[in-house]
Scaffold this motif. Structure first.
Motif, PDB file in Angstrom:
ATOM      1  N   GLN A 124       0.826  -1.183   0.000  1.00  0.00           N
ATOM      2  CA  GLN A 124       0.000   0.000   0.000  1.00  0.00           C
ATOM      3  C   GLN A 124       0.870   1.246   0.000  1.00  0.00           C
ATOM      4  O   GLN A 124       2.078   1.163   0.149  1.00  0.00           O
ATOM      5  N   VAL A 125       0.223   2.410  -0.149  1.00  0.00           N
ATOM      6  CA  VAL A 125       0.905   3.686  -0.188  1.00  0.00           C
ATOM      7  C   VAL A 125       0.637   4.426   1.111  1.00  0.00           C
ATOM      8  O   VAL A 125      -0.505   4.512   1.574  1.00  0.00           O
ATOM      9  N   GLN A 126       1.699   4.966   1.698  1.00  0.00           N
ATOM     10  CA  GLN A 126       1.577   5.813   2.872  1.00  0.00           C
ATOM     11  C   GLN A 126       1.988   7.237   2.512  1.00  0.00           C
ATOM     12  O   GLN A 126       2.972   7.441   1.803  1.00  0.00           O
ATOM     13  N   LEU A 127       1.240   8.222   3.005  1.00  0.00           N
ATOM     14  CA  LEU A 127       1.506   9.624   2.746  1.00  0.00           C
ATOM     15  C   LEU A 127       1.718  10.339   4.070  1.00  0.00           C
ATOM     16  O   LEU A 127       0.936  10.165   5.004  1.00  0.00           O
ATOM     17  N   VAL A 128       2.768  11.158   4.145  1.00  0.00           N
ATOM     18  CA  VAL A 128       3.090  11.899   5.353  1.00  0.00           C
ATOM     19  C   VAL A 128       3.300  13.355   4.995  1.00  0.00           C
ATOM     20  O   VAL A 128       4.188  13.682   4.204  1.00  0.00           O
ATOM     21  N   ASN A 149      -7.933   7.680  -2.853  1.00  0.00           N
ATOM     22  CA  ASN A 149      -8.060   6.546  -1.942  1.00  0.00           C
ATOM     23  C   ASN A 149      -6.903   6.413  -0.953  1.00  0.00           C
ATOM     24  O   ASN A 149      -6.929   5.520  -0.101  1.00  0.00           O
ATOM     25  N   TYR A 150      -5.890   7.260  -1.049  1.00  0.00           N
ATOM     26  CA  TYR A 150      -4.803   7.294  -0.087  1.00  0.00           C
ATOM     27  C   TYR A 150      -4.727   8.688   0.516  1.00  0.00           C
ATOM     28  O   TYR A 150      -4.718   9.684  -0.208  1.00  0.00           O
ATOM     29  N   TRP A 151      -4.645   8.758   1.852  1.00  0.00           N
ATOM     30  CA  TRP A 151      -4.659  10.039   2.561  1.00  0.00           C
ATOM     31  C   TRP A 151      -3.590  10.085   3.634  1.00  0.00           C
ATOM     32  O   TRP A 151      -3.322   9.091   4.302  1.00  0.00           O
ATOM     33  N   GLY A 152      -2.988  11.263   3.801  1.00  0.00           N
ATOM     34  CA  GLY A 152      -2.099  11.494   4.913  1.00  0.00           C
ATOM     35  C   GLY A 152      -2.873  11.901   6.147  1.00  0.00           C
ATOM     36  O   GLY A 152      -4.102  12.017   6.133  1.00  0.00           O
ATOM     37  N   GLN A 153      -2.158  12.130   7.248  1.00  0.00           N
ATOM     38  CA  GLN A 153      -2.793  12.474   8.516  1.00  0.00           C
ATOM     39  C   GLN A 153      -2.939  13.969   8.738  1.00  0.00           C
ATOM     40  O   GLN A 153      -3.590  14.383   9.691  1.00  0.00           O
ATOM     41  N   THR A 196      -2.385  10.896  -9.601  1.00  0.00           N
ATOM     42  CA  THR A 196      -2.601  12.288  -9.244  1.00  0.00           C
ATOM     43  C   THR A 196      -2.472  12.459  -7.739  1.00  0.00           C
ATOM     44  O   THR A 196      -2.928  11.614  -6.971  1.00  0.00           O
ATOM     45  N   VAL A 197      -1.858  13.550  -7.327  1.00  0.00           N
ATOM     46  CA  VAL A 197      -1.765  13.913  -5.921  1.00  0.00           C
ATOM     47  C   VAL A 197      -2.487  15.239  -5.715  1.00  0.00           C
ATOM     48  O   VAL A 197      -2.275  16.184  -6.481  1.00  0.00           O
ATOM     49  N   GLY A 198      -3.328  15.296  -4.712  1.00  0.00           N
ATOM     50  CA  GLY A 198      -4.073  16.507  -4.413  1.00  0.00           C
ATOM     51  C   GLY A 198      -3.838  16.982  -2.994  1.00  0.00           C
ATOM     52  O   GLY A 198      -3.478  16.199  -2.107  1.00  0.00           O
ATOM     53  N   TRP A 199      -4.020  18.276  -2.796  1.00  0.00           N
ATOM     54  CA  TRP A 199      -4.004  18.876  -1.472  1.00  0.00           C
ATOM     55  C   TRP A 199      -5.416  19.329  -1.121  1.00  0.00           C
ATOM     56  O   TRP A 199      -6.093  19.956  -1.945  1.00  0.00           O
ATOM     57  N   PHE A 200      -5.851  19.013   0.090  1.00  0.00           N
ATOM     58  CA  PHE A 200      -7.130  19.430   0.628  1.00  0.00           C
ATOM     59  C   PHE A 200      -6.896  20.094   1.975  1.00  0.00           C
ATOM     60  O   PHE A 200      -5.847  19.911   2.586  1.00  0.00           O
ATOM     61  N   ARG A 201      -7.875  20.859   2.439  1.00  0.00           N
ATOM     62  CA  ARG A 201      -7.747  21.489   3.749  1.00  0.00           C
ATOM     63  C   ARG A 201      -9.097  21.502   4.448  1.00  0.00           C
ATOM     64  O   ARG A 201     -10.149  21.510   3.820  1.00  0.00           O
ATOM     65  N   ALA A 221      -3.835  10.823  -2.695  1.00  0.00           N
ATOM     66  CA  ALA A 221      -3.352  10.284  -3.960  1.00  0.00           C
ATOM     67  C   ALA A 221      -4.367   9.342  -4.576  1.00  0.00           C
ATOM     68  O   ALA A 221      -5.134   8.669  -3.879  1.00  0.00           O
ATOM     69  N   THR A 222      -4.364   9.302  -5.903  1.00  0.00           N
ATOM     70  CA  THR A 222      -5.162   8.369  -6.674  1.00  0.00           C
ATOM     71  C   THR A 222      -4.341   7.906  -7.862  1.00  0.00           C
ATOM     72  O   THR A 222      -3.468   8.633  -8.343  1.00  0.00           O
TER      73      THR A 222
END
Length: 124
Positions: free
Chosen positions: A1-5, A112-116, A33-38, A98-99
């Motif tokens: 799997q993918v981990q994002l930090v 489907n992959y999210w950092g904390q 694709t990598v996205g930023w959300f807030r 990330a997707t």
């Protein structure tokens, strides 16, 4: 799997700048694709910016266009978000996601992959 930090958040005055980093580990992939959300307290999470992994195509929310810059370093498996100048309304927890799809989607359900998350606080 993918981990994002995520990293790079902090407390700054209005008009200042920050650069957030999103480091990916785990399985590698050649496209996506990598996205930023807030998300601010009491508010729903919103889209900020996105970038395709291979072609570096970008898309920005109108609220940050001209102030924020998203970029990526494929060799380091890292995506960055440069924020300058910052406004008090930018105060939020910032998440990277990330997707494997390369469509610059703003839909949270497609990532489907999210950092904390990392906290950004902008004082007036």
């Amino acid at each position: 799997q993918v981990q994002l930090v995520e990293s790079g958040g902090g407390l700054v005055q209005a008009g200042g700048s920050l650069r957030l980093s999103c480091a990916a580990s785990g399985r590698t992939f050649n496209s996506g694709t990598v996205g930023w959300f807030r998300q601010a307290p009491g508010k729903e999470r919103e889209f900020v910016a996105s970038i395709t992994w291979s072609g570096a195509s970008t898309y920005y929310a109108d609220s940050v266009k001209g102030r924020f810059t998203i970029s990526r370093d494929n060799a380091k498996n890292t995506v960055y978000l440069r924020m300058n100048p910052l406004k008090p309304d930018d105060t939020a927890v910032y998440y990277c996601a990330a997707t494997t799809s390369e469509i610059l989607t703003t839909s949270q359900t497609r990532y489907n992959y999210w950092g904390q998350g990392t906290q950004v606080t902008v004082s007036s």
